[in-house]
Design a protein around this motif. Sequence first.
Motif, mmCIF file in Angstrom:
data_model
loop_
_atom_site.group_PDB
_atom_site.id
_atom_site.type_symbol
_atom_site.label_atom_id
_atom_site.label_comp_id
_atom_site.label_asym_id
_atom_site.label_seq_id
_atom_site.Cartn_x
_atom_site.Cartn_y
_atom_site.Cartn_z
ATOM 1 N N THR A 1 0.817 -1.213 0.000
ATOM 2 C CA THR A 1 0.000 0.000 0.000
ATOM 3 C C THR A 1 0.853 1.266 0.000
ATOM 4 N N SER A 2 1.976 1.226 0.678
ATOM 5 C CA SER A 2 2.876 2.378 0.655
ATOM 6 C C SER A 2 3.426 2.587 -0.749
ATOM 7 N N GLY A 3 3.740 1.482 -1.434
ATOM 8 C CA GLY A 3 4.245 1.587 -2.801
ATOM 9 C C GLY A 3 3.203 2.125 -3.765
ATOM 10 N N VAL A 4 1.958 1.685 -3.622
ATOM 11 C CA VAL A 4 0.893 2.196 -4.493
ATOM 12 C C VAL A 4 0.601 3.659 -4.168
ATOM 13 N N ASN A 5 0.718 4.030 -2.904
ATOM 14 C CA ASN A 5 0.603 5.438 -2.526
ATOM 15 C C ASN A 5 1.612 6.270 -3.320
ATOM 16 N N ARG B 1 7.384 2.772 -13.438
ATOM 17 C CA ARG B 1 7.974 1.526 -13.933
ATOM 18 C C ARG B 1 8.759 0.810 -12.828
ATOM 19 N N ALA B 2 9.578 1.570 -12.096
ATOM 20 C CA ALA B 2 10.416 0.970 -11.054
ATOM 21 C C ALA B 2 9.567 0.391 -9.927
ATOM 22 N N MET B 3 8.549 1.120 -9.500
ATOM 23 C CA MET B 3 7.732 0.633 -8.392
ATOM 24 C C MET B 3 6.892 -0.571 -8.811
ATOM 25 N N ALA B 4 6.317 -0.524 -10.002
ATOM 26 C CA ALA B 4 5.492 -1.641 -10.463
ATOM 27 C C ALA B 4 6.314 -2.911 -10.625
ATOM 28 N N GLU B 5 7.591 -2.771 -10.933
ATOM 29 C CA GLU B 5 8.477 -3.942 -11.034
ATOM 30 C C GLU B 5 8.924 -4.424 -9.659
ATOM 31 N N ALA B 6 9.116 -3.499 -8.716
ATOM 32 C CA ALA B 6 9.655 -3.872 -7.406
ATOM 33 C C ALA B 6 8.616 -4.545 -6.514
ATOM 34 N N LEU B 7 7.369 -4.081 -6.546
ATOM 35 C CA LEU B 7 6.377 -4.569 -5.582
ATOM 36 C C LEU B 7 6.119 -6.082 -5.670
ATOM 37 N N ARG C 1 15.215 -0.516 -5.091
ATOM 38 C CA ARG C 1 14.515 -0.041 -6.287
ATOM 39 C C ARG C 1 13.199 0.634 -5.924
ATOM 40 N N ALA C 2 12.484 0.065 -4.944
ATOM 41 C CA ALA C 2 11.223 0.672 -4.517
ATOM 42 C C ALA C 2 11.463 2.025 -3.859
ATOM 43 N N LEU C 3 12.532 2.139 -3.075
ATOM 44 C CA LEU C 3 12.821 3.407 -2.411
ATOM 45 C C LEU C 3 13.236 4.467 -3.439
ATOM 46 N N TYR C 4 13.996 4.049 -4.439
ATOM 47 C CA TYR C 4 14.351 4.940 -5.551
ATOM 48 C C TYR C 4 13.089 5.415 -6.273
ATOM 49 N N GLY D 1 3.545 -1.208 -19.263
ATOM 50 C CA GLY D 1 3.501 -2.234 -20.309
ATOM 51 C C GLY D 1 2.096 -2.783 -20.485
ATOM 52 N N ALA D 2 1.106 -1.883 -20.443
ATOM 53 C CA ALA D 2 -0.292 -2.307 -20.496
ATOM 54 C C ALA D 2 -1.103 -1.272 -21.250
ATOM 55 N N ASP D 3 -2.274 -1.678 -21.753
ATOM 56 C CA ASP D 3 -3.096 -0.739 -22.520
ATOM 57 C C ASP D 3 -4.264 -0.179 -21.705
ATOM 58 N N ASP D 4 -4.376 -0.574 -20.435
ATOM 59 C CA ASP D 4 -5.454 -0.075 -19.579
ATOM 60 C C ASP D 4 -4.875 0.162 -18.182
ATOM 61 N N PRO D 5 -4.237 1.309 -17.954
ATOM 62 C CA PRO D 5 -3.588 1.557 -16.663
ATOM 63 C C PRO D 5 -4.501 1.448 -15.438
ATOM 64 N N PRO D 6 -5.759 1.964 -15.467
ATOM 65 C CA PRO D 6 -6.593 1.793 -14.268
ATOM 66 C C PRO D 6 -6.802 0.325 -13.897
ATOM 67 N N ARG D 7 -7.094 -0.472 -14.899
ATOM 68 C CA ARG D 7 -7.293 -1.896 -14.630
ATOM 69 C C ARG D 7 -5.989 -2.551 -14.172
ATOM 70 N N THR D 8 -4.875 -2.188 -14.788
ATOM 71 C CA THR D 8 -3.589 -2.777 -14.425
ATOM 72 C C THR D 8 -3.220 -2.445 -12.982
ATOM 73 N N LEU D 9 -3.443 -1.209 -12.560
ATOM 74 C CA LEU D 9 -3.134 -0.833 -11.181
ATOM 75 C C LEU D 9 -4.063 -1.536 -10.198
ATOM 76 N N TRP D 10 -5.324 -1.679 -10.560
ATOM 77 C CA TRP D 10 -6.291 -2.403 -9.729
ATOM 78 C C TRP D 10 -5.872 -3.863 -9.581
ATOM 79 N N GLU D 11 -5.477 -4.474 -10.683
ATOM 80 C CA GLU D 11 -5.063 -5.875 -10.648
ATOM 81 C C GLU D 11 -3.751 -6.049 -9.887
ATOM 82 N N LEU D 12 -2.816 -5.117 -10.075
ATOM 83 C CA LEU D 12 -1.533 -5.205 -9.375
ATOM 84 C C LEU D 12 -1.744 -5.187 -7.868
#
Length: 368
Positions: free
Chosen positions: A170-174, A201-207, A222-225, A288-299
Amino acid sequence: MTFQSDFSYETRPVRVVFRPGAAVTATPGEAARLGLRRLLVVCGSRGETVARTVADALGDTCVGVHAEARMHVPVEDADRAVAAVRAAGADGCVAVGGGSAIGLGKVIALRTGLPLIAVPSTYSGSEMTPVWGLTEHGAKRTGRDPVVQPRSVVYDPRLTLSLPVPLTVTSGVNALAHAVEALYAPDSSPLVTVMAEEGVRAMAEALPRLAADPKDLDARSRALYAAWLCGSCLGSTTMGLHHKVCHVLGGTFGLPHAETHTVVLPYVLAHNAPAAPQALAVLCRALGADDPPRTLWELAGSLGAPRSLAELGLAEGDVTPAADRVAGEPYANPRPVTAEGVRGVLLAAFEGGLPESGLRTEGDRKPS
């Protein structure tokens, strides 16, 4: 994408030290560089053990540890902290912890003018902004003042190793929310776009790596960066609908900070998507997705984060008054802010279903 050739960008004096172990090895040197000799260490109760380690490293320059930071900085907490600073004769503060500790340090700086050193232990990104917040009588006020910007930021990835996986996510998504909203802010710029894309990009890969192995120091780094970059985006732009919604839900209805950002983000982004095509294009590349809202929800959901405001304790009867409160104050947003529109966002977030952004075909719109 057309180059944005009309913009302004302001940088503020801040020094960053980034390395494992820096909380202990670098903080005393940062204090000495600023000429500080009487430092009060500020933290929350959960982070007191780490804060006292930093205090021990400061040695005789530490005049005490004030471990009373709480979410959303209640005004009575701020009053006590300022009194503690003055009683100790402090000439500066070191805030150790997440957004609550750094937020309290900022209000101390706002009221006293004393310099602040930040030692973050989460991904909130507050250390990279001149934004302060204070909650009084059930309302959270925010403002901007360069005096609250930490003069030094000490990033130590080892401090985040003990961060539980749910709070890591949750901190990372924040942090992601800071970058996402900066992309469509009225005062965004090419520099902000670059930082936001890299931060997302960095946070979505790190989480996902951290959910699988919380002790992965490389992923923690990487997440802190990423949090640094995302926080810098927030510090350089004007907040919009997402942050206003979260401030109301937190300050007035008492919802937890990072979790609220995590739940709300996909729905506000879906709401604003039709009016923010360039921001969406950047997010598509970063994720790397065509629907960012859905991708963030799924992540977030795939990593065990809460998906609905109902899970966080909001009552359905609170949706309309919260929407009215959000819409009652003017602020920048790519789509006009109306009570009806905000109510739609909040109701969707309350229910927690798949966000509808209009970016998918009808055949794809089945809940997963």
